[in-house]
Scaffold this motif. Structure first.
Motif, PDB file in Angstrom:
ATOM      1  N   THR A  20      -7.356   2.037  12.658  1.00 57.27           N
ATOM      2  CA  THR A  20      -6.784   3.308  13.108  1.00 57.27           C
ATOM      3  C   THR A  20      -6.465   3.270  14.596  1.00 57.27           C
ATOM      4  OG1 THR A  20      -7.983   4.545  11.406  1.00 57.27           O
ATOM      5  CG2 THR A  20      -7.180   5.788  13.303  1.00 57.27           C
ATOM      6  N   ALA A  73      -1.716   6.639   7.129  1.00 59.10           N
ATOM      7  CA  ALA A  73      -2.945   6.367   6.372  1.00 59.10           C
ATOM      8  C   ALA A  73      -2.812   5.159   5.445  1.00 59.10           C
ATOM      9  CB  ALA A  73      -3.341   7.602   5.571  1.00 59.10           C
ATOM     10  N   GLU A  74      -1.632   4.991   4.822  1.00 61.59           N
ATOM     11  CA  GLU A  74      -1.448   3.878   3.888  1.00 61.59           C
ATOM     12  C   GLU A  74      -1.599   2.529   4.608  1.00 61.59           C
ATOM     13  OE1 GLU A  74       1.004   7.345   2.431  1.00 61.59           O
ATOM     14  OE2 GLU A  74       0.668   6.330   4.352  1.00 61.59           O
ATOM     15  N   GLU A  94      -7.809  -2.084   6.339  1.00 62.38           N
ATOM     16  CA  GLU A  94      -9.235  -1.926   6.055  1.00 62.38           C
ATOM     17  C   GLU A  94      -9.620  -2.660   4.780  1.00 62.38           C
ATOM     18  OE1 GLU A  94     -10.184   2.324   8.309  1.00 62.38           O
ATOM     19  OE2 GLU A  94      -9.877   2.314   6.128  1.00 62.38           O
ATOM     20  N   TRP A  95      -8.725  -2.657   3.792  1.00 61.23           N
ATOM     21  CA  TRP A  95      -9.005  -3.402   2.564  1.00 61.23           C
ATOM     22  C   TRP A  95      -9.056  -4.909   2.846  1.00 61.23           C
ATOM     23  CZ3 TRP A  95      -6.991  -7.167  -0.606  1.00 61.23           C
ATOM     24  CH2 TRP A  95      -7.552  -7.283  -1.876  1.00 61.23           C
ATOM     25  N   LYS A 138      -5.239   1.925   5.449  1.00 59.73           N
ATOM     26  CA  LYS A 138      -5.954   1.532   4.227  1.00 59.73           C
ATOM     27  C   LYS A 138      -5.734   0.059   3.899  1.00 59.73           C
ATOM     28  CE  LYS A 138      -5.890   4.493   0.876  1.00 59.73           C
ATOM     29  NZ  LYS A 138      -5.451   5.312  -0.298  1.00 59.73           N
ATOM     30  N   ALA A 164       0.827  -1.212   0.000  1.00 58.11           N
ATOM     31  CA  ALA A 164       0.000   0.000   0.000  1.00 58.11           C
ATOM     32  C   ALA A 164       0.863   1.265   0.000  1.00 58.11           C
ATOM     33  CB  ALA A 164      -0.912   0.003   1.225  1.00 58.11           C
TER      34      ALA A 164
END
Length: 420
Positions: A400, A221-222, A228-229, A225, A205
């Motif tokens: 997070t 954030a990466e 979450e993916w 992400k 990511a």
């Protein structure tokens, strides 16, 4: 290669009687404690070291080397206990060096090795052995990670090539699922190797555990992400099969792949050996990334380190120059399907038709990212990842929150370490 003693004699302090056979003998005795890479007595690393030491002592009659080999479950503790008791070995080949380096107990690589030997280390791995830009950890062996795909399942599902993006990976997993594959994608976020699996997805990511300055970026954030993916696009859609990723260990998924129950998973070179033994047909490919092939994969290295306590710097250097000869490096890595850490050995392995399956792993090594093993906090951070990361991909998991908690703990440990 030239023995290190000749290059460093003018710089080396006078050797003490410690580690010698007795007054006037002129013979040095070195103690090496090493990890066992074998899984039974017939392929124990003890055989490798015994043969290497015989060859070395034939050429260097004034240096004797005693090697003790311990399993991975006990070797790190064995060395730590000896150091704590004031009985450090001259050399240790184990999993981590940072604590000993931070405590000032280790020689740096340039105090031991000749320039040609040190220059041979592959740059990406050498950098992973540095603390404050000084190399204390000398890489011993390495491995990288690739995507493994069951060729028979791919053919039956009409999948013509390995996925290069996450969207393609999900589409392939859905086809495998529709075709009855029990575990379309194996996701081991259990305690055995959660930090490794997590790091691969972070890198894919464009994230990672640290930034270019070595500062922790766990909650960036990466990375959020990526988790979450996994939670929403793989686990929630049952594309990771019936296993709970938070409790699934790497070897469980490897074993399932070797039974034909897994369509895809991330794996290292040892999986090839295991799959070949079970007759599984597979293909390997670079890790898929969020928008294209991952820019880098995860690399893992085990380390050689030399302790100052006994003052045997020149003898240690002479022995290490021998250990890192191309022949000896290839003898060890060839036995266990691992990757060499020196450029000459890597080039020779890449040109060897018998090792062609390792070529793609070797190609990934130059750009591989390694654990932040130079940080004394890393062991505790790794433990926190093992304990907490699996919860992020469960239904309702909060990436997070979990990553922020781990990053706060990591930074607190780093601050405490810097203040010691």
């Amino acid at each position: 290669m030239t023995a290190a003693g000749a290059a460093t004699a003018a710089l080396a302090p006078a050797l003490t009687a410690c580690g010698s056979d007795g007054p006037g003998s002129g013979t040095k005795k070195l103690k090496l404690i090493a990890a066992d890479y074998g899984d039974n007595p017939s392929n124990s690393s003890k055989k490798y070291w015994d043969a290497l030491v015989r060859d070395f002592e034939d050429q260097h009659g004034k240096i004797k080397v005693d090697v003790e080999v311990y399993s991975w479950t006990e070797v790190d503790k064995k060395v730590a206990d000896l150091v704590a008791a004031g009985k450090a070995p001259d050399l240790a080949q184990i999993g981590a060096y940072a604590d000993f380096a931070a405590a000032g107990k280790l020689y740096s690589a340039d105090q031991l090795l000749t320039v040609p030997t040190q220059a041979e280390f592959i740059a990406s791995i050498e950098k992973a052995g540095e603390v404050h830009r000084v190399q204390y950890g000398m890489p011993f062996v390495s491995s990288t990670r690739l995507l493994f795909c069951n060729k028979e399942h791919f053919d039956k599902a009409g999948i013509t090539k390995a996925p290069e993006t996450w969207d393609e990976l999900q589409a392939a997993a859905k086809k495998l699922q529709a075709n009855g594959v029990k575990i379309p994608f194996g996701l081991p976020l259990g305690p055995e190797e959660a930090p490794a699996e997590t790091m691969m997805w972070f890198l894919a990511a464009d994230g990672g555990y640290t930034d270019a300055n070595g500062l922790y970026t766990i909650a960036h954030a990466e990375n959020v992400k990526a988790l979450e993916w996994l939670r929403d696009e793989l686990v929630a859609k049952k594309l990771t099969g019936p296993l709970d990723p938070a409790r699934t260990n790497r070897q469980e998924v490897f074993d399932a792949f070797c039974k034909g129950d897994v369509g895809m998973l991330n794996g290292h070179p040892t999986l090839m050996q295991q799959a070949d033994a079970k007759g599984i047909k597979y293909i390997t490919a670079p890790l898929p990334g969020i928008k294209g092939k991952s820019k880098s994969t995860m690399g893992v290295a085990d380390w050689m380190m030399a302790f100052k306590q006994n003052g045997n710097r020149d003898a240690i250097g002479t022995f290490l120059d021998f250990v890192y000869s191309t022949k000896n490096v290839l003898d060890f890595t060839g036995q266990y399907d691992l990757l060499p850490v020196t450029s000459s050995a890597s080039a020779k392995m890449a040109a060897d038709p018998a090792r062609k399956k390792l070529k793609l792993f070797l190609e990934q090594l130059e750009s591989a990212e390694f654990y932040p093993a130079d940080k004394t906090s890393w062991a505790a951070v790794s433990k926190a990842i093992k304990e907490k990361i699996g919860s992020t991909v469960k239904n309702g998991g909060d990436a997070t929150s979990v990553l922020s908690e781990i990053e706060r703990e990591a930074n607190s440990l780093e601050t405490a370490s810097a203040g010691r």
